[in-house]
Design a protein around this motif. Structure first.
Motif, PDB file in Angstrom:
ATOM      1  N   SER A  77      51.740  40.914  46.368  1.00  0.00           N
ATOM      2  CA  SER A  77      52.132  42.230  46.878  1.00  0.00           C
ATOM      3  C   SER A  77      51.226  43.359  46.401  1.00  0.00           C
ATOM      4  CB  SER A  77      53.582  42.541  46.478  1.00  0.00           C
ATOM      5  OG  SER A  77      54.472  41.636  47.087  1.00  0.00           O
ATOM      6  N   VAL A  78      50.354  43.075  45.437  1.00  0.00           N
ATOM      7  CA  VAL A  78      49.415  44.099  44.962  1.00  0.00           C
ATOM      8  C   VAL A  78      47.965  43.608  45.099  1.00  0.00           C
ATOM      9  CG1 VAL A  78      48.665  45.535  43.019  1.00  0.00           C
ATOM     10  CG2 VAL A  78      51.105  45.130  43.401  1.00  0.00           C
ATOM     11  N   LEU A  79      47.604  42.553  44.385  1.00  0.00           N
ATOM     12  CA  LEU A  79      46.198  42.137  44.366  1.00  0.00           C
ATOM     13  C   LEU A  79      45.730  41.681  45.750  1.00  0.00           C
ATOM     14  CD1 LEU A  79      46.042  40.255  40.944  1.00  0.00           C
ATOM     15  CD2 LEU A  79      45.723  42.686  41.450  1.00  0.00           C
ATOM     16  N   TRP A  80      46.569  40.906  46.451  1.00  0.00           N
ATOM     17  CA  TRP A  80      46.202  40.485  47.810  1.00  0.00           C
ATOM     18  C   TRP A  80      46.018  41.700  48.714  1.00  0.00           C
ATOM     19  CZ3 TRP A  80      45.171  35.706  49.954  1.00  0.00           C
ATOM     20  CH2 TRP A  80      45.139  35.655  51.353  1.00  0.00           C
ATOM     21  N   PHE A  81      46.906  42.686  48.595  1.00  0.00           N
ATOM     22  CA  PHE A  81      46.835  43.884  49.442  1.00  0.00           C
ATOM     23  C   PHE A  81      45.593  44.713  49.125  1.00  0.00           C
ATOM     24  CE2 PHE A  81      50.800  42.626  50.924  1.00  0.00           C
ATOM     25  CZ  PHE A  81      51.283  43.494  51.897  1.00  0.00           C
ATOM     26  N   VAL A  82      45.238  44.786  47.844  1.00  0.00           N
ATOM     27  CA  VAL A  82      44.027  45.530  47.472  1.00  0.00           C
ATOM     28  C   VAL A  82      42.785  44.846  48.033  1.00  0.00           C
ATOM     29  CG1 VAL A  82      42.550  46.161  45.523  1.00  0.00           C
ATOM     30  CG2 VAL A  82      44.994  46.641  45.431  1.00  0.00           C
ATOM     31  N   HIS A  83      42.642  43.544  47.794  1.00  0.00           N
ATOM     32  CA  HIS A  83      41.409  42.863  48.193  1.00  0.00           C
ATOM     33  C   HIS A  83      41.277  42.735  49.710  1.00  0.00           C
ATOM     34  CE1 HIS A  83      40.029  42.309  44.235  1.00  0.00           C
ATOM     35  NE2 HIS A  83      40.938  41.412  43.868  1.00  0.00           N
ATOM     36  N   HIS A  84      42.397  42.707  50.417  1.00  0.00           N
ATOM     37  CA  HIS A  84      42.342  42.647  51.884  1.00  0.00           C
ATOM     38  C   HIS A  84      42.496  44.032  52.521  1.00  0.00           C
ATOM     39  CE1 HIS A  84      43.054  38.410  50.901  1.00  0.00           C
ATOM     40  NE2 HIS A  84      42.483  38.153  52.049  1.00  0.00           N
ATOM     41  N   MET A  85      42.607  45.066  51.673  1.00  0.00           N
ATOM     42  CA  MET A  85      42.659  46.455  52.132  1.00  0.00           C
ATOM     43  C   MET A  85      43.776  46.656  53.167  1.00  0.00           C
ATOM     44  SD  MET A  85      38.490  46.928  52.220  1.00  0.00           S
ATOM     45  CE  MET A  85      38.504  48.590  52.889  1.00  0.00           C
ATOM     46  N   LEU A  86      44.996  46.257  52.801  1.00  0.00           N
ATOM     47  CA  LEU A  86      46.123  46.221  53.736  1.00  0.00           C
ATOM     48  C   LEU A  86      47.117  47.364  53.571  1.00  0.00           C
ATOM     49  CD1 LEU A  86      46.984  42.406  53.630  1.00  0.00           C
ATOM     50  CD2 LEU A  86      45.857  43.648  55.492  1.00  0.00           C
ATOM     51  N   ALA A 102      37.581  43.771  46.860  1.00  0.00           N
ATOM     52  CA  ALA A 102      37.627  45.127  47.409  1.00  0.00           C
ATOM     53  C   ALA A 102      36.426  45.949  46.944  1.00  0.00           C
ATOM     54  CB  ALA A 102      38.913  45.809  46.970  1.00  0.00           C
ATOM     55  N   PRO A 103      35.931  46.848  47.795  1.00  0.00           N
ATOM     56  CA  PRO A 103      34.889  47.782  47.342  1.00  0.00           C
ATOM     57  C   PRO A 103      35.476  48.765  46.331  1.00  0.00           C
ATOM     58  CG  PRO A 103      35.637  48.381  49.544  1.00  0.00           C
ATOM     59  CD  PRO A 103      36.328  47.093  49.194  1.00  0.00           C
ATOM     60  N   PRO A 104      34.624  49.413  45.532  1.00  0.00           N
ATOM     61  CA  PRO A 104      35.129  50.248  44.435  1.00  0.00           C
ATOM     62  C   PRO A 104      36.146  51.307  44.850  1.00  0.00           C
ATOM     63  CG  PRO A 104      32.777  49.921  44.181  1.00  0.00           C
ATOM     64  CD  PRO A 104      33.145  49.309  45.503  1.00  0.00           C
ATOM     65  N   ASP A 105      35.898  52.020  45.956  1.00  0.00           N
ATOM     66  CA  ASP A 105      36.823  53.094  46.328  1.00  0.00           C
ATOM     67  C   ASP A 105      38.232  52.566  46.564  1.00  0.00           C
ATOM     68  OD1 ASP A 105      34.823  54.905  46.111  1.00  0.00           O
ATOM     69  OD2 ASP A 105      34.569  55.260  48.261  1.00  0.00           O
ATOM     70  N   TYR A 106      38.335  51.361  47.118  1.00  0.00           N
ATOM     71  CA  TYR A 106      39.651  50.798  47.386  1.00  0.00           C
ATOM     72  C   TYR A 106      40.228  50.133  46.132  1.00  0.00           C
ATOM     73  CZ  TYR A 106      43.316  49.492  50.672  1.00  0.00           C
ATOM     74  OH  TYR A 106      44.505  49.408  51.335  1.00  0.00           O
ATOM     75  N   ARG A 134      28.072  36.493  49.356  1.00  0.00           N
ATOM     76  CA  ARG A 134      27.304  37.483  48.603  1.00  0.00           C
ATOM     77  C   ARG A 134      27.982  38.858  48.702  1.00  0.00           C
ATOM     78  NH1 ARG A 134      25.119  37.990  44.340  1.00  0.00           N
ATOM     79  NH2 ARG A 134      24.236  35.926  44.731  1.00  0.00           N
ATOM     80  N   ARG A 135      28.579  39.158  49.844  1.00  0.00           N
ATOM     81  CA  ARG A 135      29.241  40.454  50.027  1.00  0.00           C
ATOM     82  C   ARG A 135      30.352  40.647  49.003  1.00  0.00           C
ATOM     83  NH1 ARG A 135      32.549  42.292  55.489  1.00  0.00           N
ATOM     84  NH2 ARG A 135      33.137  44.370  54.769  1.00  0.00           N
ATOM     85  N   TRP A 136      31.187  39.622  48.800  1.00  0.00           N
ATOM     86  CA  TRP A 136      32.291  39.762  47.844  1.00  0.00           C
ATOM     87  C   TRP A 136      31.754  39.797  46.408  1.00  0.00           C
ATOM     88  CZ3 TRP A 136      34.354  41.253  51.755  1.00  0.00           C
ATOM     89  CH2 TRP A 136      34.740  40.490  52.861  1.00  0.00           C
ATOM     90  N   ALA A 137      30.709  39.043  46.124  1.00  0.00           N
ATOM     91  CA  ALA A 137      30.103  39.071  44.786  1.00  0.00           C
ATOM     92  C   ALA A 137      29.540  40.460  44.470  1.00  0.00           C
ATOM     93  CB  ALA A 137      29.004  38.010  44.693  1.00  0.00           C
ATOM     94  N   ASP A 138      28.875  41.053  45.456  1.00  0.00           N
ATOM     95  CA  ASP A 138      28.309  42.389  45.254  1.00  0.00           C
ATOM     96  C   ASP A 138      29.404  43.437  45.058  1.00  0.00           C
ATOM     97  OD1 ASP A 138      25.776  41.343  45.467  1.00  0.00           O
ATOM     98  OD2 ASP A 138      25.438  42.039  47.528  1.00  0.00           O
ATOM     99  N   PHE A 169      32.333  42.919  43.702  1.00  0.00           N
ATOM    100  CA  PHE A 169      32.821  42.756  42.328  1.00  0.00           C
ATOM    101  C   PHE A 169      31.888  43.460  41.341  1.00  0.00           C
ATOM    102  CE2 PHE A 169      32.626  40.389  38.294  1.00  0.00           C
ATOM    103  CZ  PHE A 169      33.947  40.523  37.868  1.00  0.00           C
ATOM    104  N   THR A 170      30.597  43.242  41.495  1.00  0.00           N
ATOM    105  CA  THR A 170      29.624  43.882  40.601  1.00  0.00           C
ATOM    106  C   THR A 170      29.709  45.404  40.714  1.00  0.00           C
ATOM    107  OG1 THR A 170      28.152  41.985  40.865  1.00  0.00           O
ATOM    108  CG2 THR A 170      27.168  43.985  40.011  1.00  0.00           C
ATOM    109  N   ASP A 171      29.836  45.909  41.941  1.00  0.00           N
ATOM    110  CA  ASP A 171      29.960  47.356  42.148  1.00  0.00           C
ATOM    111  C   ASP A 171      31.214  47.905  41.455  1.00  0.00           C
ATOM    112  OD1 ASP A 171      27.669  47.272  43.678  1.00  0.00           O
ATOM    113  OD2 ASP A 171      28.706  47.349  45.607  1.00  0.00           O
ATOM    114  N   CYS A 172      32.315  47.146  41.506  1.00  0.00           N
ATOM    115  CA  CYS A 172      33.542  47.582  40.831  1.00  0.00           C
ATOM    116  C   CYS A 172      33.354  47.617  39.316  1.00  0.00           C
ATOM    117  CB  CYS A 172      34.708  46.655  41.201  1.00  0.00           C
ATOM    118  SG  CYS A 172      35.347  46.899  42.868  1.00  0.00           S
ATOM    119  N   CYS A 173      32.666  46.616  38.787  1.00  0.00           N
ATOM    120  CA  CYS A 173      32.389  46.613  37.346  1.00  0.00           C
ATOM    121  C   CYS A 173      31.611  47.857  36.944  1.00  0.00           C
ATOM    122  CB  CYS A 173      31.614  45.354  36.957  1.00  0.00           C
ATOM    123  SG  CYS A 173      32.587  43.842  37.045  1.00  0.00           S
ATOM    124  N   HIS A 174      30.608  48.191  37.733  1.00  0.00           N
ATOM    125  CA  HIS A 174      29.795  49.370  37.420  1.00  0.00           C
ATOM    126  C   HIS A 174      30.629  50.646  37.516  1.00  0.00           C
ATOM    127  CE1 HIS A 174      25.976  46.988  38.755  1.00  0.00           C
ATOM    128  NE2 HIS A 174      26.434  46.606  37.585  1.00  0.00           N
TER     129      HIS A 174
END
Length: 463
Positions: free
Chosen positions: A94-103, A176-180, A207-211, A213-218
């Protein structure tokens, strides 16, 4: 913490390779599951000292743990049912799935209140139970492969208990991208990232999801990957040998005959096979099919949309509502356009793998239009199984787009008119072009079959 056992390769996931039911006479019966992890773990052979750690998910599983019943190579954790429910439904789904799928519908949700914090404590406890079990079972220097968003905190917790272990984490969802991602409270976002960064290696489907994740870390933790965690990409492929063999067994032939009778002689088929998961975008797919029938009335009585929407997470109200809307819209299309000899939408809500394979074989067009998807194996499976070749209409937001996009007809999943146009293009694609595309799609789809996908990750932990 000293190891009490000596497993050399360990897998940790919420769902394990076996589940238990209780018969009327009180005896237990085991049902074995399939999937990429099962194939992968079997590929390392019976002498590899492997162990799968998973959660007891139902009453049968919990009873098996209480009675000391276990399959060889499996340890099931009887985490308290209320803790598991909070961690699994309250946080993971109800939280992590919704964040990563931007729902989220952000004007109203999410709301990170006191109840969320209470459930987060259960998510921590659930992850800790896995970390402690892995620490107990692992041999010195063992390889531990932790799976998915349910267990994002476990790598760091395990690292603290057993610094000698080689730890990998694999995310089967998008990231999810950093803003989301930063919808999450700052401390929670940092804890999730830090949890995965406890692994030696964090891997993703594309590669898109890996990038991302890296962007969120930064964005959340500051520049650089502070722990030195290596980032990897492993695009899970279809198991061609299994699919081709299974799709030609007698029960599939029976279902093909039944489907052909339902579809009617000489009609084209648009096939989709999904769970009724919010991210799968089934409603917009039906709207696009309705638009096709409006824009191209010549297809009326000449095409059938075979839509399998198998129940998912029906203990959550939002999923029950979504399933009901899928059924309502299918009924509306059938009422509006159907004739005594033609049912425009054949909707089935009951899970049946043999029937799914039958539909794959019969498909002229496969519609795979998720809002967002880590990979989407249906997009890879249909070209492998299709008898006559199949045009693939594919969302650019599916992870599979990275590998299959060149030979698919690509759609923006929110664009109903554009998806209707793509269906028209797919239905009218010349047979020769369709066959050639299918051949290339099947080759790309099977490039990294499940066993190799698993072994590649295992090998990369040594790097």
């Amino acid at each position: 913490m000293a190891s009490t056992h000596a497993a050399r390769v360990l897998v940790a996931s919420n769902r394990g390779p076996v589940s238990y039911g209780v018969r009327e006479d009180g005896s237990l019966h085991a049902k074995r599951g399939g999937g990429g992890l099962v194939s992968g773990l079997s590929a390392i052979g019976p002498d590899a000292d492997a162990l799968w750690v998973c959660a007891a998910l139902g009453d049968g599983d919990r009873e098996a743990v209480r009675r000391g019943v276990a399959e060889p190579g499996v340890r099931m954790l009887d985490i308290p049912a209320d803790v598991h429910a909070d961690a699994y439904n309250g946080i993971a789904n109800s939280v992590l799935w919704f964040v990563h799928h931007m729902l989220y519908q952000t004007p109203l949700e999410p709301v990170f209140d006191v109840e969320f914090r209470r459930q987060w404590a259960s998510y921590q406890a659930y992850n800790r139970a896995f970390a402690e079990a892995l620490a107990e079972e692992a041999a010195e220097g063992a390889a531990v492969m932790i799976q998915d968003y349910h267990l994002a905190l476990a790598p760091r917790m395990l690292r603290q208990l057993r610094p000698d272990l080689r730890i990998g984490h694999f995310s089967h969802t998008p990231w999810a991208p950093p803003d989301y991602f930063r919808l999450l409270p700052d401390d929670i976002a940092a804890e999730l990232l830090g949890g995965i960064l406890g692994a030696d290696r964090a891997a993703f489907l594309t590669r898109r999801w890996a990038d991302a994740f890296t962007d969120c870390c930064h964005a959340v933790l500051g520049p650089g990957i502070p722990s030195g965690t290596r980032i990897g990409v492993h695009g899970l492929g279809a198991d061609a040998d299994f699919l081709r063999k299974r799709s030609h067994e007698p029960d599939v032939a029976e279902r093909m005959a039944a489907l052909r009778a339902e579809i009617g002689e000489g009609r084209k088929t648009i096939v989709r096979v999904d769970r009724t998961e919010l991210s799968k975008n089934i409603v917009r797919g039906l709207l696009a099919y309705r638009q096709l029938l409006d824009d191209h009335p010549e297809w009326r009585e000449r095409v059938v949309h075979v839509a399998f929407a198998y129940p998912s997470r029906q203990d959550l109200a939002v999923y029950r509502d979504y399933t009901a809307e899928v059924a309502r819209l299918a009924d509306e299309i059938n009422s509006r356009y159907g004739t005594p000899g033609w049912t425009p939408v054949l909707l089935n809500l009951k899970d049946d793998f043999a029937r799914s394979l039958a539909a794959y074989r019969l498909a002229d067009v496969a519609l795979v239009n998720p809002i967002r998807d880590g990979m989407n194996l249906v997009a890879k499976e249909v070209p492998v199984v299709s008898d006559e070749g199949c045009a693939l209409v594919l969302s650019r937001e599916a992870g599979a787009y990275e590998e299959l996009g060149e030979d698919a007809i690509t759609v923006n999943p929110y664009d109903v008119v554009g998806t209707a146009d793509a269906l028209q293009q797919a239905l009218t694609m010349p047979f020769g072009e369709r066959a050639e595309r299918t051949k290339r799609l099947a080759a790309a789809a099977t490039a990294l079959p499940p066993a190799q996908w698993f072994l590649d990750q295992l090998g990369a932990l040594d790097g």
